[in-house]
Structures are given as structure tokens and as C-alpha cells.
Design an enzyme around this catalytic site. Sequence first.
Site, mmCIF file in Angstrom:
data_model
loop_
_atom_site.group_PDB
_atom_site.id
_atom_site.type_symbol
_atom_site.label_atom_id
_atom_site.label_comp_id
_atom_site.label_asym_id
_atom_site.label_seq_id
_atom_site.Cartn_x
_atom_site.Cartn_y
_atom_site.Cartn_z
ATOM 1 N N ASN A 19 0.731 -1.226 -0.062
ATOM 2 C CA ASN A 19 -0.129 -0.107 -0.139
ATOM 3 C C ASN A 19 0.820 1.186 0.019
ATOM 4 O OD1 ASN A 19 -2.347 1.455 0.291
ATOM 5 N ND2 ASN A 19 -2.047 1.945 2.464
ATOM 6 N N ASP B 207 -2.816 0.459 7.832
ATOM 7 C CA ASP B 207 -1.596 1.510 7.719
ATOM 8 C C ASP B 207 -0.531 1.003 8.686
ATOM 9 O OD1 ASP B 207 -2.946 2.723 5.894
ATOM 10 O OD2 ASP B 207 -3.860 4.204 7.035
HETATM 11 C C1 GRF Z 1 -2.779 8.877 -2.591
HETATM 12 O O1 GRF Z 1 -2.371 10.219 -1.701
HETATM 13 C C2 GRF Z 1 -2.225 7.801 -1.845
HETATM 14 O O2 GRF Z 1 -1.306 7.667 -0.882
HETATM 15 C C3 GRF Z 1 -3.623 7.659 -0.881
HETATM 16 O O3 GRF Z 1 -4.476 7.884 -1.759
HETATM 17 C C4 GRF Z 1 -4.026 8.694 -2.523
HETATM 18 C C5 GRF Z 1 -4.588 8.178 -4.250
HETATM 19 O O4 GRF Z 1 -4.279 8.913 -5.025
HETATM 20 N N1 GRF Z 1 -3.453 6.051 -0.399
HETATM 21 P P1 GRF Z 1 -4.001 8.465 -6.631
HETATM 22 O O5 GRF Z 1 -5.679 7.572 -6.871
HETATM 23 O O6 GRF Z 1 -3.334 7.371 -6.908
HETATM 24 O O7 GRF Z 1 -4.016 9.655 -7.563
#
Ligand code: GRF
Length: 204
Positions: free
Chosen positions: A101, A139
Site C-alpha cells: 500500500n 496502515d
Molecule cells: C494517494 O495520496 C495515496 O497515498 C492514498 O490515496 C491517494 C490516491 O491517489 N492512499 P491516486 O488515486 O493514486 O491519485
Amino acid sequence: MNTMVVLISGRGSNLRALVEAGLPVAAVISNRADAAGLAYAAGRGIATAVVPHRDYATREEFDAALGQAIDAFRPGLVALAGFMRILTAGFVQRYHGRMLNIHPSLLPAFAGLDTHARALAAGVKLHGCSVHFVTAELDHGPIVMQAAVPVLASDDATALAARVLAQEHRIYPQAARWYLEQKLVIERGVVRVKGDPPQQSYAP
Ligand code: GRF
């Protein structure tokens, strides 16, 4: 090289970074049909699937359907990239040691949502992002790579998020590549990379 399946719920900018880094993305799966990242993937000729969470009465049923959709592509790695669903313990166990993740904070600080606003409110001077293995605790799995950015006096959550996002797009492809190249070793919850390349970076 083994392939990967990417799970998204929205924009898909991290998905895009993974694809543009040349990683072998076999499929993109979303819980939302309107996720912008699906159109991007389809445009690149990548297989897509939608498993709408609202179609399932329980988290267990949704996760079972999601697992089936993933396994159809036989990926070595499952990468969560802005996938906004809480996963059941059974699902996490099913992909134990092969699911990553990206989280927009320097874990273990600021697990959960609204990380940029919370970092500003806490007055931290460094913020950033982390790629980690997914474990049952949200997380909190073993950390593969982190990037830090300074928190500026002029920052609001939007400006800070944008600088962190640019770093997400650097570290997620690197971490995924290490995984697929079988370079990651987890010992007592600590991730080491064979050959010892730096697992952190600072973007002033
Ligand atoms: C990112 O900030 C990621 O860290 C979080 O959700 C957001 C997703 O953004 N888990 P994207 O869809 O990859 O633009």
C-alpha cells in the site's frame, strides 16, 4: 518478471506512475465504476474490472469477490493505490506478504485519513509518504520505503499534498520493482532490500 494487479478507487495517479515506470501491470480493479484510473488503464490496453462494493451485503462477501477478480490474473503482487475500502482480516491473510500500500504520511505517524491536514495541525516539520506491506492493522505493516518533504510555513493541505504526491510517484514504482525482483526481505517486521539501496529519500 511476475505481474501485479493494482486496486484503485479514484484518480489513479499512483497507478499511472506504476504503469509509466514500465512495471508489469496485468490488471486494474476498482470498487467504483467511475474511478478515473480505469479509463487510463483501458486506454493503455490494460485489463480492467469493477467489483462494486454496494453489490455485496457484507465485507466478507465483497472481499471474496474481489479476491476472485484478482486471482483471475494470477499476480505475484497486489498493489493498493488509493483503494478506499477497509479490508477484512481474511483478505489480508490471503495476500499476506504480497500486498503493498502507499500511504500519504511518514508512518507510523498519521495512519488513516486526512493526513496532510493532521500533519499541519500537529506542526510537524517533515511530512511524506510510505510504501508498506499490508497487515491486519490499518496502515501499520512493515515499511518498504519512505520519502520526506519539508512542511513550509506557507503550506495548506492542498499544497502539501501535491508535494507529497510527487514523492509517492517516485517511491511506489521503486518499491514495487524491488518486490517483483524478489529483493525484499522481512525480518522481525523490518524490511531490508538486498544490496542495501537507500530506502528513504528527502525532497527539499
Ligand atoms: C494517494 O495520496 C495515496 O497515498 C492514498 O490515496 C491517494 C490516491 O491517489 N492512499 P491516486 O488515486 O493514486 O491519485
